[in-house]
Design a protein around this motif. Structure first.
Motif, PDB file in Angstrom:
ATOM      1  N   GLU A  11       0.822  -1.210   0.000  1.00  0.00           N
ATOM      2  CA  GLU A  11       0.000   0.000   0.000  1.00  0.00           C
ATOM      3  C   GLU A  11       0.858   1.263   0.000  1.00  0.00           C
ATOM      4  O   GLU A  11       0.536   2.244  -0.679  1.00  0.00           O
ATOM      5  CB  GLU A  11      -0.952  -0.013   1.187  1.00  0.00           C
ATOM      6  N   ALA A  12       1.965   1.248   0.737  1.00  0.00           N
ATOM      7  CA  ALA A  12       2.869   2.402   0.761  1.00  0.00           C
ATOM      8  C   ALA A  12       3.530   2.601  -0.602  1.00  0.00           C
ATOM      9  O   ALA A  12       3.630   3.733  -1.094  1.00  0.00           O
ATOM     10  CB  ALA A  12       3.923   2.224   1.847  1.00  0.00           C
ATOM     11  N   GLU A  13       3.981   1.503  -1.218  1.00  0.00           N
ATOM     12  CA  GLU A  13       4.596   1.595  -2.551  1.00  0.00           C
ATOM     13  C   GLU A  13       3.584   2.116  -3.569  1.00  0.00           C
ATOM     14  O   GLU A  13       3.908   2.934  -4.418  1.00  0.00           O
ATOM     15  CB  GLU A  13       5.121   0.227  -3.000  1.00  0.00           C
ATOM     16  N   TYR A  14       2.354   1.645  -3.480  1.00  0.00           N
ATOM     17  CA  TYR A  14       1.290   2.080  -4.381  1.00  0.00           C
ATOM     18  C   TYR A  14       1.106   3.592  -4.273  1.00  0.00           C
ATOM     19  O   TYR A  14       1.006   4.296  -5.285  1.00  0.00           O
ATOM     20  CB  TYR A  14      -0.008   1.340  -4.034  1.00  0.00           C
ATOM     21  N   SER A  15       1.079   4.091  -3.055  1.00  0.00           N
ATOM     22  CA  SER A  15       0.923   5.537  -2.842  1.00  0.00           C
ATOM     23  C   SER A  15       2.131   6.305  -3.368  1.00  0.00           C
ATOM     24  O   SER A  15       1.980   7.379  -3.958  1.00  0.00           O
ATOM     25  CB  SER A  15       0.744   5.838  -1.355  1.00  0.00           C
ATOM     26  N   ASP A  16       3.331   5.776  -3.148  1.00  0.00           N
ATOM     27  CA  ASP A  16       4.550   6.443  -3.596  1.00  0.00           C
ATOM     28  C   ASP A  16       4.635   6.538  -5.121  1.00  0.00           C
ATOM     29  O   ASP A  16       5.131   7.522  -5.656  1.00  0.00           O
ATOM     30  CB  ASP A  16       5.791   5.724  -3.072  1.00  0.00           C
ATOM     31  N   ILE A  17       4.146   5.503  -5.801  1.00  0.00           N
ATOM     32  CA  ILE A  17       4.215   5.500  -7.265  1.00  0.00           C
ATOM     33  C   ILE A  17       3.312   6.580  -7.841  1.00  0.00           C
ATOM     34  O   ILE A  17       3.683   7.280  -8.769  1.00  0.00           O
ATOM     35  CB  ILE A  17       3.850   4.117  -7.829  1.00  0.00           C
ATOM     36  N   GLY A  18       2.121   6.715  -7.298  1.00  0.00           N
ATOM     37  CA  GLY A  18       1.199   7.734  -7.799  1.00  0.00           C
ATOM     38  C   GLY A  18       0.652   7.386  -9.168  1.00  0.00           C
ATOM     39  O   GLY A  18       0.692   6.248  -9.614  1.00  0.00           O
ATOM     40  N   GLU A  19       0.152   8.382  -9.856  1.00  0.00           N
ATOM     41  CA  GLU A  19      -0.457   8.186 -11.170  1.00  0.00           C
ATOM     42  C   GLU A  19       0.561   8.192 -12.308  1.00  0.00           C
ATOM     43  O   GLU A  19       0.355   7.569 -13.332  1.00  0.00           O
ATOM     44  CB  GLU A  19      -1.504   9.272 -11.432  1.00  0.00           C
ATOM     45  N   GLU A  20       1.648   8.933 -12.136  1.00  0.00           N
ATOM     46  CA  GLU A  20       2.648   9.045 -13.194  1.00  0.00           C
ATOM     47  C   GLU A  20       4.003   8.668 -12.656  1.00  0.00           C
ATOM     48  O   GLU A  20       4.290   8.814 -11.463  1.00  0.00           O
ATOM     49  CB  GLU A  20       2.676  10.462 -13.752  1.00  0.00           C
ATOM     50  N   LEU A  21       4.851   8.195 -13.548  1.00  0.00           N
ATOM     51  CA  LEU A  21       6.178   7.741 -13.164  1.00  0.00           C
ATOM     52  C   LEU A  21       7.186   8.203 -14.210  1.00  0.00           C
ATOM     53  O   LEU A  21       7.048   7.894 -15.390  1.00  0.00           O
ATOM     54  CB  LEU A  21       6.177   6.212 -13.060  1.00  0.00           C
ATOM     55  N   ASP A  22       8.157   8.975 -13.787  1.00  0.00           N
ATOM     56  CA  ASP A  22       9.237   9.374 -14.687  1.00  0.00           C
ATOM     57  C   ASP A  22      10.291   8.287 -14.684  1.00  0.00           C
ATOM     58  O   ASP A  22      10.763   7.867 -13.626  1.00  0.00           O
ATOM     59  CB  ASP A  22       9.872  10.691 -14.229  1.00  0.00           C
ATOM     60  N   VAL A  23      10.629   7.797 -15.871  1.00  0.00           N
ATOM     61  CA  VAL A  23      11.590   6.712 -15.991  1.00  0.00           C
ATOM     62  C   VAL A  23      12.721   7.158 -16.912  1.00  0.00           C
ATOM     63  O   VAL A  23      12.478   7.652 -18.007  1.00  0.00           O
ATOM     64  CB  VAL A  23      10.930   5.442 -16.567  1.00  0.00           C
ATOM     65  N   THR A  24      13.938   6.967 -16.460  1.00  0.00           N
ATOM     66  CA  THR A  24      15.099   7.250 -17.289  1.00  0.00           C
ATOM     67  C   THR A  24      15.410   6.012 -18.115  1.00  0.00           C
ATOM     68  O   THR A  24      15.492   4.909 -17.581  1.00  0.00           O
ATOM     69  CB  THR A  24      16.317   7.606 -16.410  1.00  0.00           C
ATOM     70  N   LEU A  25      15.541   6.182 -19.418  1.00  0.00           N
ATOM     71  CA  LEU A  25      15.795   5.055 -20.310  1.00  0.00           C
ATOM     72  C   LEU A  25      17.238   5.051 -20.782  1.00  0.00           C
ATOM     73  O   LEU A  25      17.770   6.087 -21.160  1.00  0.00           O
ATOM     74  CB  LEU A  25      14.871   5.136 -21.531  1.00  0.00           C
ATOM     75  N   ASP A  26      17.831   3.870 -20.787  1.00  0.00           N
ATOM     76  CA  ASP A  26      19.157   3.748 -21.372  1.00  0.00           C
ATOM     77  C   ASP A  26      19.006   3.567 -22.884  1.00  0.00           C
ATOM     78  O   ASP A  26      17.899   3.472 -23.417  1.00  0.00           O
ATOM     79  CB  ASP A  26      19.937   2.598 -20.738  1.00  0.00           C
ATOM     80  N   ARG A  27      20.118   3.542 -23.572  1.00  0.00           N
ATOM     81  CA  ARG A  27      20.108   3.489 -25.037  1.00  0.00           C
ATOM     82  C   ARG A  27      19.412   2.224 -25.553  1.00  0.00           C
ATOM     83  O   ARG A  27      18.608   2.276 -26.477  1.00  0.00           O
ATOM     84  CB  ARG A  27      21.546   3.549 -25.541  1.00  0.00           C
ATOM     85  N   GLU A  28      19.710   1.093 -24.946  1.00  0.00           N
ATOM     86  CA  GLU A  28      19.124  -0.181 -25.384  1.00  0.00           C
ATOM     87  C   GLU A  28      17.610  -0.181 -25.191  1.00  0.00           C
ATOM     88  O   GLU A  28      16.861  -0.602 -26.080  1.00  0.00           O
ATOM     89  CB  GLU A  28      19.757  -1.326 -24.602  1.00  0.00           C
ATOM     90  N   THR A  29      17.153   0.303 -24.052  1.00  0.00           N
ATOM     91  CA  THR A  29      15.718   0.346 -23.769  1.00  0.00           C
ATOM     92  C   THR A  29      15.011   1.284 -24.733  1.00  0.00           C
ATOM     93  O   THR A  29      13.919   0.977 -25.230  1.00  0.00           O
ATOM     94  CB  THR A  29      15.473   0.769 -22.310  1.00  0.00           C
ATOM     95  N   ARG A  30      15.603   2.456 -25.005  1.00  0.00           N
ATOM     96  CA  ARG A  30      15.003   3.385 -25.964  1.00  0.00           C
ATOM     97  C   ARG A  30      14.891   2.754 -27.340  1.00  0.00           C
ATOM     98  O   ARG A  30      13.883   2.911 -28.034  1.00  0.00           O
ATOM     99  CB  ARG A  30      15.822   4.677 -26.038  1.00  0.00           C
ATOM    100  N   ASN A  31      15.942   2.029 -27.749  1.00  0.00           N
ATOM    101  CA  ASN A  31      15.933   1.373 -29.055  1.00  0.00           C
ATOM    102  C   ASN A  31      14.831   0.307 -29.122  1.00  0.00           C
ATOM    103  O   ASN A  31      14.073   0.244 -30.109  1.00  0.00           O
ATOM    104  CB  ASN A  31      17.291   0.737 -29.333  1.00  0.00           C
ATOM    105  N   GLU A  32      14.721  -0.500 -28.085  1.00  0.00           N
ATOM    106  CA  GLU A  32      13.690  -1.543 -28.053  1.00  0.00           C
ATOM    107  C   GLU A  32      12.290  -0.934 -28.014  1.00  0.00           C
ATOM    108  O   GLU A  32      11.378  -1.409 -28.688  1.00  0.00           O
ATOM    109  CB  GLU A  32      13.912  -2.460 -26.852  1.00  0.00           C
ATOM    110  N   LEU A  33      12.121   0.129 -27.252  1.00  0.00           N
ATOM    111  CA  LEU A  33      10.833   0.801 -27.173  1.00  0.00           C
ATOM    112  C   LEU A  33      10.461   1.413 -28.519  1.00  0.00           C
ATOM    113  O   LEU A  33       9.309   1.328 -28.960  1.00  0.00           O
ATOM    114  CB  LEU A  33      10.864   1.875 -26.075  1.00  0.00           C
TER     115      LEU A  33
END
Length: 108
Positions: A11-33
């Motif tokens: 429940e605490a993690e759920y509250s901490d995450i909230g509605e939006e999440l900023d995620v930093t992507l590395d080069r490989e992840t950006r390419n796959e996405l």
């Protein structure tokens, strides 16, 4: 840890995450996405990220990794979390096999 502590942590993690999440992507992840965006053409990139989380969760549950990690960290399984009861609470502290005294159960 216990089932109650796991519930509080989730429940605490759920509250901490909230509605939006900023995620930093590395080069490989950006390419796959980018490849997934091109091939699947979702309305928004967010949809692919949501699908990825669902697939990771499902895979983790099906392979037993979630139960393994929950058992190590909180001494409960995902099924116990979902039911709100530990196996001991469900069985009254004994497994059904302990009540059976059948020496032939493994014989054909």
């Amino acid at each position: 840890m216990s089932l109650e502590e796991l519930t509080e942590t989730v429940e605490a993690e759920y509250s901490d995450i909230g509605e939006e999440l900023d995620v930093t992507l590395d080069r490989e992840t950006r390419n796959e996405l980018a490849m997934l965006e091109t091939a699947l053409e979702p309305e928004e990139t967010d949809e692919l990220v949501r699908r990825a989380v669902h697939l990771l969760f499902q895979s983790t549950v099906e392979t037993g990794k979630l139960d393994f990690n929950l058992r190590q960290s909180h001494d409960v399984t995902y099924d116990e979390y979902l039911s709100g009861m530990t196996l001991q609470e469900m069985t009254g502290g004994q497994f059904p096999q302990a009540q059976q005294n059948d020496d032939r159960r493994y014989q054909f």
